[in-house]
Design a protein around this motif. Structure first.
Motif, short mmCIF file in Angstrom:
data_model
loop_
_atom_site.label_atom_id
_atom_site.label_comp_id
_atom_site.label_asym_id
_atom_site.label_seq_id
_atom_site.Cartn_x
_atom_site.Cartn_y
_atom_site.Cartn_z
N UNK A 166 0.80 -1.08 -0.22
CA UNK A 166 -0.19 0.16 -0.49
C UNK A 166 0.94 1.65 0.14
N UNK A 167 0.87 1.92 -1.34
CA UNK A 167 1.08 3.37 -0.59
C UNK A 167 0.89 3.83 0.55
N UNK A 168 1.79 4.86 0.51
CA UNK A 168 2.37 6.23 2.12
C UNK A 168 1.31 6.51 2.16
N UNK A 169 0.33 6.90 1.64
CA UNK A 169 -0.76 8.32 1.53
C UNK A 169 -1.88 6.85 1.54
N UNK A 170 -2.08 5.39 1.43
CA UNK A 170 -3.29 5.19 2.24
C UNK A 170 -3.89 4.43 0.52
#
Length: 338
Positions: free
Chosen positions: A32-36
């Motif tokens: 998952x990306x850091x921004x979610x």
């Protein structure tokens, strides 16, 4: 980044070729990306797809793939995300990508690194990546039976942990102490102290009668840890262990070998051979089996990024071109597809 199509395939057969690719696709890894709000998935063709979780949740776009690229020459076995980077691993090397650039077409790798293998001809699979946030490092493990630690600031490899006698499948971090667990084909779970770079505990799971299943083999395919507790499985039965005493406390009643396991609140989630995500009570009681779309599952990903509470989902992937999305643990809401 555009879908790679072999030049030898005539235009009229492109759709057939792509359909066959999807039919035989395996998704090994997710992150998952850091921004979610985005999910990266890596498959057996070396491709990484970026999906929009936010778009999928709002309009259930089963084809909400933003784009994908040929990232590795072989399968993408493992991925993890830092606060800025996506790290992916395949045969013999790990690559870094900027998440901000991954959301655009035409993204190029930021860097790639290869651990110091014993010979220049050795190209083992890197099957597991593990971040150690407190020391800003990455641990890699796989086909050379060793754990390699890389400093993420300098890109240099700082230590090698030796002890396994066969291929390593999985890693887990004990967050309250600088210790890492590893499991592999030799049937052992080994606990390593990162301060001393030494093995401090070994649990040979297959030697315990209540866990042993000789017909499935001795290999450890998945493990997770929570403080003094560990759950692991593979050839031996999925079992909850008390680490301090090296004691198996709960053997979960499931015959199929499990390929991924994780602690979630007061539950244990597992998946492997078969379509279902299994939800277990710590006592061993099966709370639920939630079916997905893939005939077998290899990875689970829990999106718990605080920056995007609306995208708090569980995703499951394995032997198909689809990533199943569970908006709660009770049912599969929809699937994302390559």
């Amino acid at each position: 980044m555009e879908r790679a199509v072999p030049l030898a395939v005539p235009l009229g057969q492109t759709e057939v070729f792509q359909a066959l690719q999807r039919l035989h696709m395996t998704i090994f890894s997710q992150s998952v990306s850091p921004c979610g709000k985005f999910l990266a998935a890596g498959n057996n063709y070396g491709q990484i797809a970026i999906f929009s979780l936010a778009s999928g949740l709002w309009v259930e776009l089963v084809n909400s793939v933003l784009h994908f690229s040929l990232a590795h020459d072989g399968p993408v076995y493992s991925m993890v995300s830092t606060d800025r980077h996506l790290l992916s691993a395949g045969d013999g090397e790990v690559k870094a990508w900027l998440w901000a650039e991954m959301l655009k077409k035409g993204c190029k790798e930021l860097w790639h690194r290869q651990p110091p293998y014993r010979t220049s001809l050795e190209v083992p699979e890197i099957n597991a990546l593990l971040l150690v946030p407190k020391e800003n490092s990455l641990i890699l493990a796989g086909g050379d039976c060793q754990l390699h630690t890389m400093d993420l600031e300098t890109g240099t490899f700082t230590r090698v942990l030796r002890g396994h006698t066969d291929y390593i499948h999985c890693l887990a971090l004990r967050e309250r102490s600088p210790e890492v667990l590893s499991g592999g084909e030799d049937g052992a779970v080994r606990l390593w102290d990162l301060r001393t770079a030494k093995e401090v505990q070994t649990i040979e799971v297959y030697k315990h009668e209540e866990c042993s299943r000789p017909h499935n083999g001795r290999w450890i395919g998945c493990l997770a840890t929570d403080s003094d507790w560990m759950v692991c499985g593979g050839g031996p039965a999925l079992t909850l262990w008390h680490l301090r005493s090296s004691t198996p406390t709960t053997v979960f009643p499931i015959r199929a070998p499990q390929k991924h396991v994780t602690f979630y609140q007061d539950l244990i989630l597992s998946a492997g051979q078969g379509r279902c995500v299994n939800q277990w009570q710590l006592s061993g009681e099966l709370k639920a089996q939630v079916p997905g779309s893939s005939p077998g599952l290899l990875s689970l990903s829990l999106n718990q990024q605080p920056a995007a509470p609306e995208c708090k989902v569980l995703t499951a992937a394995g032997n198909s071109c689809r990533v199943d999305v569970f908006t709660n643990l009770g049912y599969r809401a929809f699937s994302l597809s390559f």
